[in-house]
Design a protein around this motif. Sequence first.
Motif, PDB file in Angstrom:
ATOM      1  N   ARG A  52       0.845  -1.187   0.000  1.00  0.00           N
ATOM      2  CA  ARG A  52       0.000   0.000   0.000  1.00  0.00           C
ATOM      3  C   ARG A  52       0.883   1.240   0.000  1.00  0.00           C
ATOM      4  O   ARG A  52       1.971   1.228   0.558  1.00  0.00           O
ATOM      5  CB  ARG A  52      -0.868   0.019   1.261  1.00  0.00           C
ATOM      6  CG  ARG A  52      -1.779  -1.151   1.373  1.00  0.00           C
ATOM      7  CD  ARG A  52      -2.567  -1.054   2.643  1.00  0.00           C
ATOM      8  NE  ARG A  52      -3.181  -2.345   2.926  1.00  0.00           N
ATOM      9  CZ  ARG A  52      -3.742  -2.638   4.068  1.00  0.00           C
ATOM     10  NH1 ARG A  52      -3.743  -1.778   5.043  1.00  0.00           N
ATOM     11  NH2 ARG A  52      -4.293  -3.812   4.244  1.00  0.00           N
ATOM     12  N   PRO A  53       0.379   2.310  -0.589  1.00  0.00           N
ATOM     13  CA  PRO A  53       1.155   3.551  -0.523  1.00  0.00           C
ATOM     14  C   PRO A  53       1.222   4.040   0.929  1.00  0.00           C
ATOM     15  O   PRO A  53       0.311   3.801   1.726  1.00  0.00           O
ATOM     16  CB  PRO A  53       0.381   4.524  -1.408  1.00  0.00           C
ATOM     17  CG  PRO A  53      -0.958   3.925  -1.606  1.00  0.00           C
ATOM     18  CD  PRO A  53      -0.838   2.456  -1.368  1.00  0.00           C
ATOM     19  N   LEU A  54       2.293   4.706   1.275  1.00  0.00           N
ATOM     20  CA  LEU A  54       2.456   5.193   2.636  1.00  0.00           C
ATOM     21  C   LEU A  54       1.416   6.264   2.937  1.00  0.00           C
ATOM     22  O   LEU A  54       1.268   7.228   2.194  1.00  0.00           O
ATOM     23  CB  LEU A  54       3.859   5.761   2.827  1.00  0.00           C
ATOM     24  CG  LEU A  54       4.997   4.755   2.681  1.00  0.00           C
ATOM     25  CD1 LEU A  54       6.331   5.482   2.776  1.00  0.00           C
ATOM     26  CD2 LEU A  54       4.889   3.689   3.750  1.00  0.00           C
ATOM     27  N   THR A  55       0.668   6.074   4.032  1.00  0.00           N
ATOM     28  CA  THR A  55      -0.339   7.046   4.425  1.00  0.00           C
ATOM     29  C   THR A  55       0.125   7.841   5.624  1.00  0.00           C
ATOM     30  O   THR A  55      -0.312   8.952   5.839  1.00  0.00           O
ATOM     31  CB  THR A  55      -1.675   6.353   4.748  1.00  0.00           C
ATOM     32  OG1 THR A  55      -1.460   5.374   5.754  1.00  0.00           O
ATOM     33  CG2 THR A  55      -2.253   5.707   3.511  1.00  0.00           C
ATOM     34  N   GLY A  56       0.994   7.244   6.419  1.00  0.00           N
ATOM     35  CA  GLY A  56       1.504   7.942   7.598  1.00  0.00           C
ATOM     36  C   GLY A  56       0.496   7.914   8.731  1.00  0.00           C
ATOM     37  O   GLY A  56      -0.691   7.679   8.552  1.00  0.00           O
ATOM     38  N   ALA A  60      -2.994   4.433  10.971  1.00  0.00           N
ATOM     39  CA  ALA A  60      -2.835   3.723   9.705  1.00  0.00           C
ATOM     40  C   ALA A  60      -1.856   2.570   9.863  1.00  0.00           C
ATOM     41  O   ALA A  60      -2.060   1.487   9.304  1.00  0.00           O
ATOM     42  CB  ALA A  60      -2.365   4.680   8.618  1.00  0.00           C
ATOM     43  N   ASP A  61      -0.780   2.796  10.656  1.00  0.00           N
ATOM     44  CA  ASP A  61       0.195   1.728  10.885  1.00  0.00           C
ATOM     45  C   ASP A  61      -0.430   0.579  11.660  1.00  0.00           C
ATOM     46  O   ASP A  61      -0.184  -0.594  11.364  1.00  0.00           O
ATOM     47  CB  ASP A  61       1.413   2.267  11.635  1.00  0.00           C
ATOM     48  CG  ASP A  61       2.260   3.190  10.787  1.00  0.00           C
ATOM     49  OD1 ASP A  61       2.145   3.114   9.545  1.00  0.00           O
ATOM     50  OD2 ASP A  61       3.031   3.969  11.367  1.00  0.00           O
ATOM     51  N   ASP A  67      -4.237  -5.876   9.731  1.00  0.00           N
ATOM     52  CA  ASP A  67      -4.657  -6.498   8.470  1.00  0.00           C
ATOM     53  C   ASP A  67      -3.675  -7.566   8.016  1.00  0.00           C
ATOM     54  O   ASP A  67      -4.071  -8.580   7.448  1.00  0.00           O
ATOM     55  CB  ASP A  67      -4.785  -5.454   7.357  1.00  0.00           C
ATOM     56  CG  ASP A  67      -6.014  -4.592   7.520  1.00  0.00           C
ATOM     57  OD1 ASP A  67      -6.906  -4.966   8.298  1.00  0.00           O
ATOM     58  OD2 ASP A  67      -6.070  -3.541   6.840  1.00  0.00           O
ATOM     59  N   GLU A  68      -2.394  -7.356   8.265  1.00  0.00           N
ATOM     60  CA  GLU A  68      -1.376  -8.270   7.748  1.00  0.00           C
ATOM     61  C   GLU A  68      -0.913  -9.312   8.757  1.00  0.00           C
ATOM     62  O   GLU A  68      -0.057 -10.123   8.446  1.00  0.00           O
ATOM     63  CB  GLU A  68      -0.174  -7.447   7.265  1.00  0.00           C
ATOM     64  CG  GLU A  68      -0.499  -6.575   6.084  1.00  0.00           C
ATOM     65  CD  GLU A  68       0.700  -5.786   5.607  1.00  0.00           C
ATOM     66  OE1 GLU A  68       1.780  -5.887   6.200  1.00  0.00           O
ATOM     67  OE2 GLU A  68       0.533  -5.044   4.618  1.00  0.00           O
TER      68      GLU A  68
END
Length: 74
Positions: A52-56, A60-61, A67-68
């Motif tokens: 995924r693109p970094l959202t910061g 989000a982390d 999720d992973e």
Amino acid sequence: MSAAPAPRPRDAKQQQPQEPPHPEPKPKPVLVFDDPLDRQSADDTDEGWGERPLTGGGAADLARFLDEKPPHHV
């Protein structure tokens, strides 16, 4: 006897199938003689590998971590 009229022969124009309009010919593909390894492929990027693109941000982390996380770590 039936009251229906006897069948009439069809006109010759109606019996011939109509030809579809001729589509314009497709342009021929262009031959490219450059080195394909000079270009970046889709899997050369993080998005190509499903990243995924970094959202910061901490939320989000945490969401990404949850999720992973493998099922045996729940």
